[in-house]
Motif scaffolding. Structure first.
Motif, PDB file in Angstrom:
ATOM      1  N   GLY A  75       0.809  -1.206   0.000  1.00  0.00           N
ATOM      2  CA  GLY A  75       0.000   0.000   0.000  1.00  0.00           C
ATOM      3  C   GLY A  75       0.845   1.260   0.000  1.00  0.00           C
ATOM      4  O   GLY A  75       2.038   1.231  -0.320  1.00  0.00           O
ATOM      5  N   ASN A  76       0.232   2.355   0.405  1.00  0.00           N
ATOM      6  CA  ASN A  76       0.961   3.621   0.464  1.00  0.00           C
ATOM      7  C   ASN A  76       1.983   3.580   1.608  1.00  0.00           C
ATOM      8  O   ASN A  76       2.038   2.610   2.368  1.00  0.00           O
ATOM      9  CB  ASN A  76      -0.014   4.805   0.583  1.00  0.00           C
ATOM     10  N   ARG A 100       2.201   5.064   4.451  1.00  0.00           N
ATOM     11  CA  ARG A 100       1.624   4.946   5.798  1.00  0.00           C
ATOM     12  C   ARG A 100       1.180   3.507   6.062  1.00  0.00           C
ATOM     13  O   ARG A 100       1.367   2.970   7.143  1.00  0.00           O
ATOM     14  CB  ARG A 100       0.441   5.916   5.914  1.00  0.00           C
ATOM     15  N   GLN A 101       0.561   2.866   5.064  1.00  0.00           N
ATOM     16  CA  GLN A 101       0.137   1.483   5.213  1.00  0.00           C
ATOM     17  C   GLN A 101       1.345   0.563   5.383  1.00  0.00           C
ATOM     18  O   GLN A 101       1.317  -0.354   6.209  1.00  0.00           O
ATOM     19  CB  GLN A 101      -0.696   1.054   4.004  1.00  0.00           C
ATOM     20  N   GLU A 149      -7.255   4.187   2.933  1.00  0.00           N
ATOM     21  CA  GLU A 149      -6.495   5.358   2.487  1.00  0.00           C
ATOM     22  C   GLU A 149      -7.257   6.678   2.547  1.00  0.00           C
ATOM     23  O   GLU A 149      -7.158   7.515   1.652  1.00  0.00           O
ATOM     24  CB  GLU A 149      -5.964   5.149   1.069  1.00  0.00           C
TER      25      GLU A 149
END
Length: 173
Positions: A12-13, A15-16, A46
């Motif tokens: 994921g991004n 942060r993930q 998100e």
């Protein structure tokens, strides 16, 4: 998307990915396994803000035992706090702490994790985000940044009347 496993966070991004690294390094889901943990909230879909927490929901049969387990397992974590109170008409035990700089909330009710409102809301919100696209997602995030909670933001943008938490659950059908 299979939200019952946290593997999707790996790709994921940023942060993930950071959340995945922290959760796996500390074996949080392995430790919580007897309580059927599920990750819910805004980070998985998100629409989180910089201060958003990781919401981990659990099924607990005995709140005293669950609270004791959480204190023993996570009690040394930075900012650890725990309380048991009524929430959504059910006794709920809630522990908060910080893990690798990420706020975490563990929430337990005597109710299956996948049927708890937080998880169900997230699934509905995810579906809506997929259907409505980037502009809708950006508007939800903007409203949240201005102080609105997630479910009321969705309800407002969708024109849903009444209690936004219950109105979103109506969209499961």
């Amino acid at each position: 998307m299979d939200f019952k496993q946290i593997d999707y966070l790996k790709t994921g991004n940023s942060r993930q990915q950071r959340a995945y690294d922290a959760l796996t390094a500390f074996q949080v889901f392995e430790k919580l396994k007897p309580y059927a943990p599920l990750l819910a909230g805004t980070i998985p879909i998100e629409i989180d803000l910089p201060g958003s927490d990781l919401d981990i929901i659990c099924e607990c049969g005995d709140h005293e035992d669950f609270a004791s387990f959480l204190k023993e397992t996570f009690g040394r974590m930075e900012g650890f706090e725990i309380k048991t109170k009524m929430f959504q008409g059910r006794t709920s035990t809630i522990a908060n702490f910080t893990l690798e700089g990420i706020p975490v909330e563990i929430f337990g009710q005597q109710y299956p994790s996948a049927l708890q409102h937080a998880f169900r809301h997230m699934l509905v919100e995810y579906r809506i985000l997929q259907e409505r696209g980037a502009r809708f997602k950006a508007e939800v995030i903007r409203m949240k940044a201005e102080g609105m909670k997630t479910e009321p933001a969705f309800a407002y943008l969708l024109g849903l009347a009444g209690d936004p938490y219950l109105a979103l659950l109506e969209l499961e059908k």
